[in-house]
Design a protein around this motif. Structure first.
Motif, short mmCIF file in Angstrom:
data_model
loop_
_atom_site.label_atom_id
_atom_site.label_comp_id
_atom_site.label_asym_id
_atom_site.label_seq_id
_atom_site.Cartn_x
_atom_site.Cartn_y
_atom_site.Cartn_z
N CYS A 6 26.66 43.74 36.54
CA CYS A 6 27.39 43.46 35.46
C CYS A 6 28.75 44.26 35.69
O CYS A 6 28.62 45.75 35.91
N LEU A 7 29.60 43.57 35.96
CA LEU A 7 31.15 44.30 36.19
C LEU A 7 31.70 44.89 34.81
O LEU A 7 31.49 44.35 33.66
N PRO A 8 32.68 46.00 34.81
CA PRO A 8 33.30 46.32 33.63
C PRO A 8 34.09 44.98 33.21
O PRO A 8 34.69 44.34 33.84
N ASN A 9 33.93 45.08 31.74
CA ASN A 9 34.52 44.03 31.23
C ASN A 9 34.54 44.06 29.75
O ASN A 9 33.74 44.29 28.99
N TYR A 10 35.79 44.35 29.20
CA TYR A 10 36.07 44.65 27.79
C TYR A 10 37.61 44.45 27.38
O TYR A 10 38.33 44.34 28.16
N ALA A 11 37.80 44.28 26.17
CA ALA A 11 39.11 43.67 25.82
C ALA A 11 40.21 44.76 26.26
O ALA A 11 41.25 44.41 26.55
N SER A 12 40.23 45.99 26.15
CA SER A 12 41.08 46.93 26.45
C SER A 12 41.20 47.42 28.14
O SER A 12 41.88 47.91 28.50
N LEU A 13 40.16 46.48 28.91
CA LEU A 13 40.41 46.74 30.30
C LEU A 13 41.62 46.17 30.77
O LEU A 13 41.86 44.78 30.46
N ARG A 14 42.34 46.79 31.54
CA ARG A 14 43.55 46.11 32.03
C ARG A 14 43.25 45.17 32.98
O ARG A 14 42.76 45.58 33.91
N PRO A 15 44.22 44.07 33.21
CA PRO A 15 43.97 43.22 33.82
C PRO A 15 44.13 43.77 35.60
O PRO A 15 43.46 43.24 36.46
N GLU A 16 44.98 44.52 35.63
CA GLU A 16 45.25 45.23 37.10
C GLU A 16 43.91 46.29 37.28
O GLU A 16 43.64 46.27 38.61
N GLU A 17 43.30 46.64 36.46
CA GLU A 17 42.05 47.26 36.56
C GLU A 17 40.88 46.41 37.21
O GLU A 17 40.30 46.51 38.22
N ALA A 18 40.61 45.20 36.53
CA ALA A 18 40.16 44.18 36.89
C ALA A 18 39.97 43.91 38.19
O ALA A 18 39.24 43.76 39.18
N GLU A 19 41.48 43.45 38.67
CA GLU A 19 41.88 43.06 39.96
C GLU A 19 41.38 44.05 41.02
O GLU A 19 41.16 43.65 42.03
N LYS A 20 41.67 45.25 40.60
CA LYS A 20 41.41 46.48 41.58
C LYS A 20 39.95 46.55 41.72
O LYS A 20 39.49 46.67 43.05
N VAL A 21 39.09 46.13 40.97
CA VAL A 21 37.70 46.11 41.12
C VAL A 21 37.39 44.96 42.14
O VAL A 21 36.39 45.25 42.95
N CYS A 22 37.85 43.77 41.95
CA CYS A 22 37.61 42.54 42.77
C CYS A 22 38.11 43.10 44.27
O CYS A 22 37.31 42.53 45.13
N VAL A 23 39.31 43.66 44.25
CA VAL A 23 39.83 44.04 45.57
C VAL A 23 38.88 44.91 46.36
O VAL A 23 38.34 44.84 47.28
N LEU A 24 38.38 45.92 45.40
CA LEU A 24 37.26 46.90 46.25
C LEU A 24 36.13 46.20 46.45
O LEU A 24 35.40 46.49 47.48
N LEU A 25 35.71 45.25 45.79
CA LEU A 25 34.50 44.61 46.28
C LEU A 25 34.81 43.71 47.59
O LEU A 25 33.88 43.88 48.41
N ALA A 26 35.96 43.17 47.54
CA ALA A 26 36.19 42.55 48.80
C ALA A 26 36.22 43.45 49.85
O ALA A 26 35.62 42.91 51.07
N VAL A 27 37.02 44.51 49.85
CA VAL A 27 37.04 45.37 51.04
C VAL A 27 35.40 45.91 51.37
O VAL A 27 35.13 46.04 52.65
N LEU A 28 34.47 46.29 50.31
CA LEU A 28 33.18 46.75 50.45
C LEU A 28 32.59 45.62 51.58
O LEU A 28 31.73 45.94 52.30
N GLN A 29 32.77 44.22 51.09
CA GLN A 29 32.33 43.18 51.53
C GLN A 29 32.64 42.91 53.09
O GLN A 29 32.08 42.95 54.20
N LYS A 30 34.20 43.10 53.37
CA LYS A 30 34.49 43.04 54.73
C LYS A 30 34.06 44.20 55.68
O LYS A 30 33.92 43.89 56.90
N ASN A 31 33.67 45.45 55.03
CA ASN A 31 33.28 46.40 55.76
C ASN A 31 31.77 46.82 55.54
O ASN A 31 31.40 48.06 55.85
N ALA A 32 31.15 45.83 55.36
CA ALA A 32 29.76 45.92 54.90
C ALA A 32 29.05 47.05 56.08
O ALA A 32 28.40 47.87 55.39
#
Ligand code: T4K
Length: 396
Positions: A359-385
């Motif tokens: 379960c990823l961070p998810n709550y009303a005060s989470l800023r969209p840019e923070e959620a986006e950064k989590v997604c980019v981080l996941l993508a980078v981890l996947q690319k460099n698995a």
């Protein structure tokens, strides 16, 4: 984006820990005057005025005839099962928080653990029908992560077989199915309003039902089973909601639409950004369901992602993204149930989802840019698995 900490060894991407959730707390300017009123009234618990106002809000939002606030969801569920005086086994899911199956076993009943649907994570109806026999007195569905069970099929089944149907809707307050709010399905439903839920009373929960007799019995059971000054008719507990918790609930209620909107926006953003990452699978919400979007579960499919769920969990942690493996272990794997017959069922989907879920961070005060950064981080981890795996091994 900055290289992930696991590869660079440099400072984490997020300076402060990004938790899976953060409580939606009331504004002190709203809270303090209400607390003052409570203090002046000198009535602080035991079915006070704020309690009753909150019950009325929950009743309306759940579309049920009766709502009983209680001290937390777990005890609410346990007392609900007690109140039903079931004679027989209870079909439920192992893919849930410990509270669900513990409520059944603490009530002295034997659970039958059925498998889950591999995409939506609710009860697999074919398995339920397969395992249903004359020993079953009730089905306890869990509307997990705000997605709903197959409510139509369960309703038909319970009617046809004369089985009591209840729901653990701890995650599903304000979720709707075919336009109807969760809270009015089955014989009764339980909500959790714990601080980790998007709608909170800090600690608290509620049971909703259309059955007046059940409601009255439960109302006594949350107050030690006391019927009146001279009669104790039930073996109950102290499970009432205090006035302070009810006040927080009333203030949460005032913010519910804003909270739902923010969660819906985050859910859209997550779905878009995660969609292109190989090996990241999101929960499939049942057709007809409008979820509250309060959780953001994903599965990490190792064969496609290149890393296991546990490796991703660790790599994210290095950048201060604190994810949770809800719900791993599943109930049939708990140490406290070791050796119990009900843990021996074949539960392939539960085991697979349990080994992949995060379960990823998810709550009303989470800023969209923070959620986006989590997604980019996941993508980078996947690319460099392969490099991430090596770095994790080295680190451990
Ligand atoms: N049925 C189901 C399906 C449930 O999921 C639950 C509870 C229940 C029944 C029982 O309902 P309750 O009796 O709790 O009303 C949390 C919650 O305590 C629990 O309510 C919830 N489900 C479960 C899914 O999550 P933990 O042990 O994971 O919580 P914890 O303390 O690790 O907190 C999670 C994160 O939340 C922390 O990493 C940071 C954040 N947090 C937490 C708290 C308490 C804060 O930022 N502030 C806080 O005050 O169980």
């Amino acid at each position: 984006m900055q290289t992930p900490n696991i590869l660079s060894g440099k400072g984490p991407l997020f300076r402060d820990k990004l938790f899976i959730t953060r409580p939606n707390l009331p504004d002190k300017n709203d809270l303090f005057p209400m607390l003052e009123r409570m203090l002046e009234s000198k009535w602080v618990t035991n079915f006070g005025a704020f309690h009753d106002q909150f019950a009325e809000k929950v009743r309306g939002a759940a579309g049920a005839k009766f709502a009983l606030p209680c001290c937390n969801g777990a005890i609410g569920l346990f007392l609900l099962i007690e109140a039903l005086e079931l004679k027989g086994k209870v079909i439920t899911t192992p893919f849930t928080f410990p509270a669900t199956v513990h409520a059944v076993t603490m009530a002295g009943l034997e659970p039958i653990l059925c498998d889950i649907d591999k995409d939506g994570y609710t009860l697999d109806m074919d398995d339920v029908e397969r395992r249903l026999d004359s020993s079953v007195a009730a089905i306890l569905g869990v509307n997990v992560f705000g997605n709903v069970c197959d409510l139509d099929r369960l309703a038909k089944l319970s009617e046809k077989r004369g089985i009591t149907l209840i729901y653990d809707s701890a995650h599903a307050f304000l979720t709707r199915y075919k336009g109807k709010p969760v809270g009015g399905f089955g014989k009764a439903e339980m909500f959790s309003f714990h601080a980790t839920k998007f709608f909170s009373t800090i600690e608290g929960g509620a049971v909703t039902t259309d059955d007046e007799a059940l409601y009255r019995k439960l109302r006594d059971l949350v107050n030690f089973g006391i019927k009146n000054e001279e009669r104790v008719t039930g073996i109950g507990l102290n499970a009432k909601m205090s006035e302070m918790n009810a006040i927080v609930g009333l203030l949460s209620y005032g913010k519910k639409d804003e909270l739902l909107r923010k969660l819906s926006e985050l859910s859209k953003l997550y779905s878009e950004k995660l969609g292109g990452i190989p090996g990241v699978k999101t929960q499939k919400v049942r057709e007809g369901c409008t979820p509250n979007n309060s959780y953001m579960p994903v599965e990490i499919v190792e064969e496609e992602f290149g890393l296991s769920r546990d490796e991703v969990h660790e790599a994210l942690k290095a950048d201060n993204v604190i994810t949770r493996k809800y719900f791993y272990p599943s109930a049939h794997q708990y140490e406290c149930y070791k050796g119990r017959a009900f843990t021996r069922a074949a539960l392939p989907n539960t085991e697979k989802v349990g080994s992949q879920i995060l379960c990823l961070p998810n709550y009303a005060s989470l800023r969209p840019e923070e959620a986006e950064k989590v997604c980019v981080l996941l993508a980078v981890l996947q690319k460099n698995a392969p490099d991430v795996r090596k770095a994790l091994k080295k680190r451990s």
